[in-house]
Structure formats: C-alpha cells, structure tokens
Design an enzyme around this catalytic site. Sequence first.
Site, mmCIF file in Angstrom:
data_model
loop_
_atom_site.group_PDB
_atom_site.id
_atom_site.type_symbol
_atom_site.label_atom_id
_atom_site.label_comp_id
_atom_site.label_asym_id
_atom_site.label_seq_id
_atom_site.Cartn_x
_atom_site.Cartn_y
_atom_site.Cartn_z
ATOM 1 N N PHE A 1 0.607 -1.212 -0.014
ATOM 2 C CA PHE A 1 0.035 0.038 0.123
ATOM 3 C C PHE A 1 0.867 1.369 0.234
ATOM 4 O O PHE A 1 0.353 2.340 -0.224
ATOM 5 C CB PHE A 1 -0.831 -0.068 1.173
ATOM 6 C CG PHE A 1 -0.216 0.483 2.459
ATOM 7 C CD1 PHE A 1 -0.299 1.882 2.746
ATOM 8 C CD2 PHE A 1 0.234 -0.521 3.388
ATOM 9 C CE1 PHE A 1 0.460 2.294 3.908
ATOM 10 C CE2 PHE A 1 1.136 -0.090 4.475
ATOM 11 C CZ PHE A 1 1.096 1.367 4.660
ATOM 12 N N LYS B 1 -1.223 -6.850 -9.225
ATOM 13 C CA LYS B 1 -2.075 -7.101 -8.228
ATOM 14 C C LYS B 1 -1.903 -6.098 -7.195
ATOM 15 O O LYS B 1 -1.085 -6.358 -6.436
ATOM 16 C CB LYS B 1 -2.108 -8.431 -7.636
ATOM 17 C CG LYS B 1 -3.334 -9.151 -6.923
ATOM 18 C CD LYS B 1 -3.835 -8.096 -5.699
ATOM 19 C CE LYS B 1 -3.036 -8.358 -4.615
ATOM 20 N NZ LYS B 1 -3.435 -7.293 -3.546
ATOM 21 N N GLU C 1 -5.079 -3.723 -1.745
ATOM 22 C CA GLU C 1 -6.306 -3.581 -1.956
ATOM 23 C C GLU C 1 -6.833 -2.126 -1.060
ATOM 24 O O GLU C 1 -7.777 -1.824 -1.018
ATOM 25 C CB GLU C 1 -7.253 -4.702 -1.148
ATOM 26 C CG GLU C 1 -6.760 -5.069 -0.088
ATOM 27 C CD GLU C 1 -5.583 -6.136 0.114
ATOM 28 O OE1 GLU C 1 -4.567 -5.781 -0.625
ATOM 29 O OE2 GLU C 1 -5.692 -7.264 0.755
ATOM 30 N N ARG C 2 -5.523 -1.457 -0.383
ATOM 31 C CA ARG C 2 -6.142 -0.293 0.250
ATOM 32 C C ARG C 2 -6.140 0.822 -0.485
ATOM 33 O O ARG C 2 -6.660 1.735 -0.081
ATOM 34 C CB ARG C 2 -4.879 -0.234 1.543
ATOM 35 C CG ARG C 2 -5.350 -1.119 2.836
ATOM 36 C CD ARG C 2 -4.327 -1.274 3.823
ATOM 37 N NE ARG C 2 -3.650 -2.465 3.698
ATOM 38 C CZ ARG C 2 -2.619 -2.614 4.705
ATOM 39 N NH1 ARG C 2 -1.974 -1.793 5.529
ATOM 40 N NH2 ARG C 2 -1.868 -3.584 4.585
ATOM 41 N N SER D 1 5.270 -6.942 3.211
ATOM 42 C CA SER D 1 5.891 -7.321 4.571
ATOM 43 C C SER D 1 6.697 -8.696 4.365
ATOM 44 O O SER D 1 6.513 -9.462 3.616
ATOM 45 C CB SER D 1 4.831 -7.376 5.455
ATOM 46 O OG SER D 1 3.985 -8.446 5.037
ATOM 47 N N CYS E 1 9.606 1.829 3.508
ATOM 48 C CA CYS E 1 10.640 0.758 3.599
ATOM 49 C C CYS E 1 12.079 1.515 3.898
ATOM 50 O O CYS E 1 12.908 0.667 4.414
ATOM 51 C CB CYS E 1 10.514 -0.394 2.798
ATOM 52 S SG CYS E 1 11.063 0.319 1.150
ATOM 53 N N GLU F 1 9.455 -4.106 12.874
ATOM 54 C CA GLU F 1 9.473 -2.943 11.843
ATOM 55 C C GLU F 1 8.031 -2.187 12.262
ATOM 56 O O GLU F 1 6.968 -2.801 12.343
ATOM 57 C CB GLU F 1 9.370 -3.400 10.487
ATOM 58 C CG GLU F 1 8.990 -2.166 9.644
ATOM 59 C CD GLU F 1 8.657 -2.878 8.024
ATOM 60 O OE1 GLU F 1 8.013 -3.732 7.985
ATOM 61 O OE2 GLU F 1 9.125 -2.163 7.370
#
Length: 499
Positions: free
Chosen positions: A150, A174, A177-178, A227, A282, A384
Amino acid sequence: MVVEIGHFIDGKRVAGTSGRFSDVYNPSTGEVEKRVSLANVEELNTAVASAKKAQTAWAATNPQRRARVFFKYVNLLNEHMDELAELLAREHGKTLDDARGDVIRGLEVCEFVCGIPHLQKGDYTEGAGPGIDMYSMRQPVGIGAGITPFNFPGMIPMWMFAPALACGNAFILKPSERDPSLPMRLAELLIEAGLPAGVLNVVNGDKEAVDGILDHEDIGAISFVGSTPIAQYVYSRGTANAKRVQAFGGAKNHMIIMPDADLDQVADALLGAGFGSAGERCMAISVAVPVGKETADRLVQKLKPMVEKLRVGPYNDKDADFGPLVSSAAHERVKGLVDRGIEEGADLVIDGRDFRMQGYENGFFMSGCLFDNVTADMDIYKAEIFGPVLSIVRAETYEEAIQYPMNHMYGNGTAIYTRDGDTARDFASRINIGMVGINVPIPVPLAYHTFGGWKSSSFGDLNQHGTDSIKFWTRTKTITSRWPSGVKEGAEFSIPTMD
Ligand code: NAD
C-alpha cells in the site's frame, strides 16, 4: 454512494464478479469512500488469458516501438500529475507533495525503459570456433506478475510493469487493496499511450488472487514487495511452482551518527526520514545510533522541540509534514507498539499517541513519537513499526554502533553521518545492508541503478529497476551457429571444445 472499483482487463475497466469486496478508506477522514472487488480465480484466469493472447504480438513489436509507448506514457504521467497525486494521497493519506514524489519515482523507471532497444540488446561473438559464431539474446519471460504494497501505490507498480512490458512481456498487476485507484488509472493511461489491450491487466484482490498468481501455470515470473512474512510465503510458493520470484520485505533502517557530524543537518535528516509519510516507508530511518554520550545528549536536545512541532494534517493540507496512517488497524498497531516500548523500559521523550486532528476526529492520525535509551532486546527495536516513531539507541563507540544494523534481521537501508572519509568508507565496505547513505538519510537508488535490500528484506535474486530488472524479466538464449562451409567431415564423439 460508495464508488465501486473492479478490475482492468483487456484494455478496459470491468466490474468484479466474485461478490467479495474490501472497503477503501480516506484515512484523513476515516470514512469509507470506495470499495474494491476482490477477484476470484476465474477472474484472474480471464486476465491471464487476455495477457496470453496479447503477448505474442507485443513481444514481436520492435523495441523502438515499445520504447515509444513509454515516451508517450511519461508525457501523459506528467500531464496528469496533479490528478494522479490526488487519487493516490486520498486513499493512502500521504501529503500531495509526497504523492507527487511517489509518482515521479515510478515515472523515472518509465524514462529508464525508454532505452529498451539498447538495454535488451544481445551479445555476439564472431569466430568463437572454426566457422562458428555465437550469440545470445534476451527474450521476454512471457507473462509476468507484480504484487504490490500500500505504501507506494505509484512507484512500486511502475518499478515492476515498466521494465516487464518494455521487454515484451504481458503483465498482471495485483495492487494493494487499500489504495487501488491509482494503479487502475496508471493502466488506463498506458492504453492511451498506445499499449495494446490485454498487455497490462490489473486484477484487484487479496490472498485468493495472490495464490492464483503463484499457482498459475502461464505466469513465468513474479515480483513482490510487501511485508517479510508474505514475501517469504510468496517466494516459497512461487519457486516451488518453478517460477522466477523476487520478493522484497520489511525493514528497520539505522542511522549512525558520529561525534564529528553536523548535528543540525542530522536532526533535519532524521526528522524527514523518520517521520515523512508517517514513517510508512521501507527506507524510513527508524533507529538513530549516536556515538558517544555527548553526541546522544546533544541530539536529543535538538530533536525534542522539532518532533514536538511536527505538523500533522490531512493529505491536502499544504503545510502538513505528514498525514494519517493508512488504516485504523495500522493506527492501533503502532500505538500498541509505543505502549509496549514504555512497558519495556524505553524513555518516551515525545508522545504523539493521543493526537487528534481538529475537524478530522475520525482520521487515523498520530503525531511523532521519540524514544530514547532503546536497547536491542526490546520489541520496539526488533519490529518494523511502520509509523511515526523514532528510536534512539545509544552506543559508546563506532564499532559498537555498527553492530546494531549488522546484527538486525533486516538489511534494506542504512546511513552514516560523519565528516570523516575513512569512517564513511569503512562503513560502506563492511555493512551487510543493500542500500547505504553517506550523509544521505534515504539512499533510494535512482532508476538506472538497482533497488534491493539484504537479509530478511529480500528473497531471491536480482533487484528492482536498473539493469537487474531487464535480466529479471527476460530469459537468455544462446545460439551457436555454423554454416556447412565450416563443418569438418566425420562424427565428433568428445565434448566440443571448439579449438
Ligand atoms: P503486505 O505484506 O500486507 O501486503 C503486500 C501485498 O501482499 C498486498 O498486495 C496484499 O494484498 C498481499 N497480501 C497480504 N496478505 C497476504 C497473504 N496472507 N497472502 C497473500 N498475499 C497477501 O504489506 P503492506 O502492509 O501493503 O506494505 C507494507 C510493507 O511493505 C512493509 O513491511 C514495508 O517495509 C514493505 N515494503 C518493502 C519495500 C522494499 O522494497 N523492501 C518497499 C515498500 C514496502
């Protein structure tokens, strides 16, 4: 009325048919503004079938023409920049300026692949043996897929689909979805730039779509960013199905601060790198390691008022330093980790947990938190956090300081602040981390270099963008050729040495 987002298949938007949806929030208001369809395997199969049909002709399109699509695409991205930033930031929560940066970092990869005629060129050796010529070429894998997180809904999809498509592959994206609206628009603009229908399809979804990709026999290569636990899962399942997989995971990035560093510059750098995008990067710096008690005390004194004054606001507030977290679950998780840090005995110097944004009381806002005296055994050090939380770990010496990033499970990025060339050089040489900054807090390589971490931040081989991406999205074929005039009489039974 809540807007519905389907998929992008065969050159157009199509409605989802699975009957499953996920809510898409505006994190600044906390309201559901859209819902996105979650694809089932049949919908994925339709997208792959469309990609398969389109791929052969696209691969046969000469590289100059493939490049021209990207030349045009870069222009379109620039023309639509404000619209794209708005789409992105409204669903993600980052500020509009930061959202523009997200799109620009992806656009730069599109600029890079405009050089595909040169980048994909093969090698040729005349006279490799008697009458023998040898050449190798880079052919597309066929159908590639990208599964994205996201936090960079513009940059990371473009990291993947730009080189994959430029090399002559078809692609299934893909997205997270957020924040799915921007990737859908990116696909639409590529069609406007001249990409044939079916060459890029966007399949929205969750685990069901991801598993479908990992198991689909027509998909040859998969790129994942997200993640670490999911990266590991994608890598294991994808490679078990004999696919090429690169999977990039989480991070915990340390900045080492030497006593000779300019502490005003360090404080500014830590503020931007620790709290920009609410720490949801990240490559965010989440751990500062000042060397020596005096350096640490001076740094904390400088940082305290700066962290206190951080300006939090909705994505469209021009004066905001950063916006809300992406979801209420992320908000709860980050707050929970700060609670945990207090229980573990770290000193919470600035507490941003209870920040409420006036007029946006339901938004997922949190202000900056600053911890001092964090130690390596604490959960807040190991995990994290992915929020606006900066931890200070104190070290007596340079040797002690570098052990922290060296021994951490993650190895994405790191930085050192010093005026001493020898120390900087030693750090760059010895550190076991993929991306290193010397007086640069967020050392994200540009499009023509490659991006990737070490240790649990990356699984598989070959990095994102740069020449690695051309290698990842192509297979090498090497041809050894001899014409009848060069053929010696008689059968050869020993392994040919060509001497
Ligand atoms: P995430 O792992 O939750 O999701 C990433 C993708 O995986 C999404 O498309 C999601 O739909 C899918 N997914 C989620 N759960 C799944 C499951 N159980 N099975 C199959 N697929 C699943 O990550 P996120 O929260 O979207 O992104 C944040 C994470 O991404 C952070 O850890 C961050 O460090 C990392 N990240 C890494 C890099 C890098 O280059 N190393 C870059 C950006 C973000």
